[in-house]
Design a protein around this motif. Structure first.
Motif, short mmCIF file in Angstrom:
data_model
loop_
_atom_site.label_atom_id
_atom_site.label_comp_id
_atom_site.label_asym_id
_atom_site.label_seq_id
_atom_site.Cartn_x
_atom_site.Cartn_y
_atom_site.Cartn_z
N PHE A 71 -5.94 4.11 6.57
CA PHE A 71 -6.07 5.43 5.80
C PHE A 71 -6.97 6.18 6.73
N GLY A 72 -6.72 7.62 6.33
CA GLY A 72 -7.37 8.75 6.99
C GLY A 72 -7.18 9.05 8.45
N PHE A 119 -8.34 12.09 -3.05
CA PHE A 119 -8.46 10.86 -2.64
C PHE A 119 -8.09 10.31 -1.13
N LEU A 120 -7.70 11.29 -0.36
CA LEU A 120 -7.08 10.84 0.88
C LEU A 120 -7.89 11.78 1.76
N ASP A 121 -8.85 12.17 1.48
CA ASP A 121 -9.79 13.03 2.26
C ASP A 121 -11.12 12.91 1.95
N ILE A 181 -10.29 2.59 6.85
CA ILE A 181 -10.63 3.97 6.47
C ILE A 181 -11.31 4.61 7.82
N LEU A 182 -10.36 5.46 8.21
CA LEU A 182 -10.61 6.15 9.64
C LEU A 182 -11.34 7.56 9.17
N LEU A 210 0.07 7.46 5.79
CA LEU A 210 -0.53 6.06 6.02
C LEU A 210 0.11 5.56 7.32
N ALA A 211 -0.94 4.59 7.93
CA ALA A 211 -0.62 4.32 9.26
C ALA A 211 -0.65 2.65 9.14
#
Length: 435
Positions: free
Chosen positions: A211-212, A374-376, A80-81, A221-222
């Motif tokens: 993520f992030g 959820f993604l931030d 998680i970045l 996603l990466a």
């Protein structure tokens, strides 16, 4: 009248789905032509980097001994970045028998195609199928730029765009929210540096799911995969996000590569390859009609991708195999009608392919609706927690916990938290309930 260039089955597209289908049919003693638009199988194909052991063995039982594999993946890291910080968890198992291998598609797909030829598949490369040939609504063959080919059954394995499926009305036009644009780079690095930086041995591989970072708040996603002498790094962003925000995916990839957690892993690497590709993201709710008179659809062309688990090649191979089995039954009965080929849909329905897609049928809807949360917000909150938990600054721990809880509820209103929780419960319920 007997048509020239007539065979039992034509398969369009020599990726994992198409090759699996063609091999299954050839092993059943029937004539199959596999048509590939690229100069060789794999020349046009792109993916993150891994093929899965168990489903690949269903098609090629001895592939581990002869296929051009890069590394056996023994570790999954989930990162998680934040903008500068990160939280990473890892799962490692060196004895995993249901894991995966990293491969280079240009090598691996070419190997699969050669194995298919040994089984009796007739491979036609450098040939573009322009349209499907129909007779009273039934698919009876394909038209290429050179000539027409006829068959009792045509299987479409022509990828996410599948213009052929759209031509006959089995697929609607792609909606930007239902596909992701993935970009990736293959970065050349010495084997010793890869082993040292990822803490692995020569034949061992490590997967990063990220993520992030530059994708905070976006449906994207990466990933990173280790090859023998290179690292694959890339990301996928829903096309609708890119359009709405006016973003360029390669700009996001550059930011990802520069992140303090990522940069040391690829430092001093040399760019070897850059590619981009659309990936089906719509899941269960976007799977089209998969069979009709004289035709079946497999793999990405059928939107068969499990984005929750980063699975695509396994669904492709198994859908190809099931379509091949259905074709053999239809050829035996000399019945190529929609009713006959519908057995393919039933086989898929009873397999893990559709069961897994149905399990996550609500995922993308909720992800689109709650990407800001959820993604931030919650990703940042996880990093904030570990920053607080690991910092040593003579501030009493109880005060730190109190401040963290207070900031957690300040960042989003009570109503927003309840809405987020409700959506999470809805997602968990949709996953766990029995259909």
């Amino acid at each position: 009248m007997v048509k020239k260039n007539k065979t039992d089955v034509i398969v369009v597209g020599a990726g994992p789905a198409g090759i699996a289908c063609a091999v299954t049919i050839a092993r059943g003693g029937k004539k199959v032509v596999l048509i590939e638009r690229g100069s060789f199988a794999g020349s046009k194909n792109m993916f993150g980097g891994a093929i899965y052991t168990q489903p690949t063995k269903e098609i090629f039982p001895d592939f581990e001994a002869t296929a051009p594999l890069e590394r056996k993946n023994i570790e999954h890291r989930f990162a998680i970045l934040g903008e500068e910080d990160s939280t990473t968890i890892s799962y490692k198992n060196k004895n995993e028998e249901t894991g995966s291998y990293t491969v280079i598609r240009g090598k691996f797909d070419r190997w699969m195609a050669e194995e298919a030829k040994k089984e009796g598949v007739y491979l036609v490369e450098k040939t573009v199928v322009r349209e499907l040939l129909t007779d009273n609504g039934k698919v009876v063959g394909v038209k290429t730029e050179l000539e027409d080919y006829y068959a009792n059954i045509v299987v479409l394995a022509d990828g996410v765009n599948s213009l052929l499926a759209r031509q006959i009305g089995l697929r609607k036009d792609i909606q930007p929210k239902d596909v992701a644009l993935s970009v990736k780079e293959v970065i050349k690095l010495d084997k010793e540096k890869i082993n040292d930086r990822f803490n692995i041995s020569d034949d061992e591989g490590c997967i990063h799911e990220i993520f992030g970072g530059p994708m905070l708040g976006m449906l994207g996603l990466a990933f990173m995969y280790t090859n023998k002498n290179s690292v694959t790094i890339g990301l996928g962003i829903t096309l609708s996000e890119l359009i709405e925000r006016g973003l360029k995916p390669y700009d996001l990839l550059e930011k990802l590569k520069a992140h303090p957690t990522v940069a040391p892993l690829i430092k001093d690497g040399k760019l070897e390859e850059y590619s981009a590709h659309l990936i089906p993201e719509g899941g269960y709710n976007c799977v089209p009609q998969l069979s009709s008179d004289g035709v079946m659809i497999v793999g990405d062309a059928g939107m068969l991708v499990n984005n929750m688990h980063w699975e695509g090649t396994n669904l492709a191979m198994i859908s190809g195999k099931l379509a091949g089995e259905t074709a053999l039954c239809a050829l035996k009965e000399k019945d190529f009608s929609a009713d006959s080929l519908k057995r393919y849909d039933e086989k898929l329905k009873n397999s893990f392919v559709m069961k897994d897609l149905k399990t996550y049928k609500d995922l993308m809807t909720i992800a689109h609706k709650k990407s800001d949360a959820f993604l931030d917000y919650y990703l940042r909150t996880i990093n904030s927690f570990f920053k607080m938990f690991t910092s040593v600054d003579s501030v009493p721990k109880r005060e730190k916990y109190y401040d963290f809880v207070k900031s957690f509820f300040k960042g989003r209103t009570f109503k927003e938290h309840m809405s987020d929780f409700g959506q999470l419960i809805k997602l968990v319920w949709s996953i766990l309930k029995w259909y």
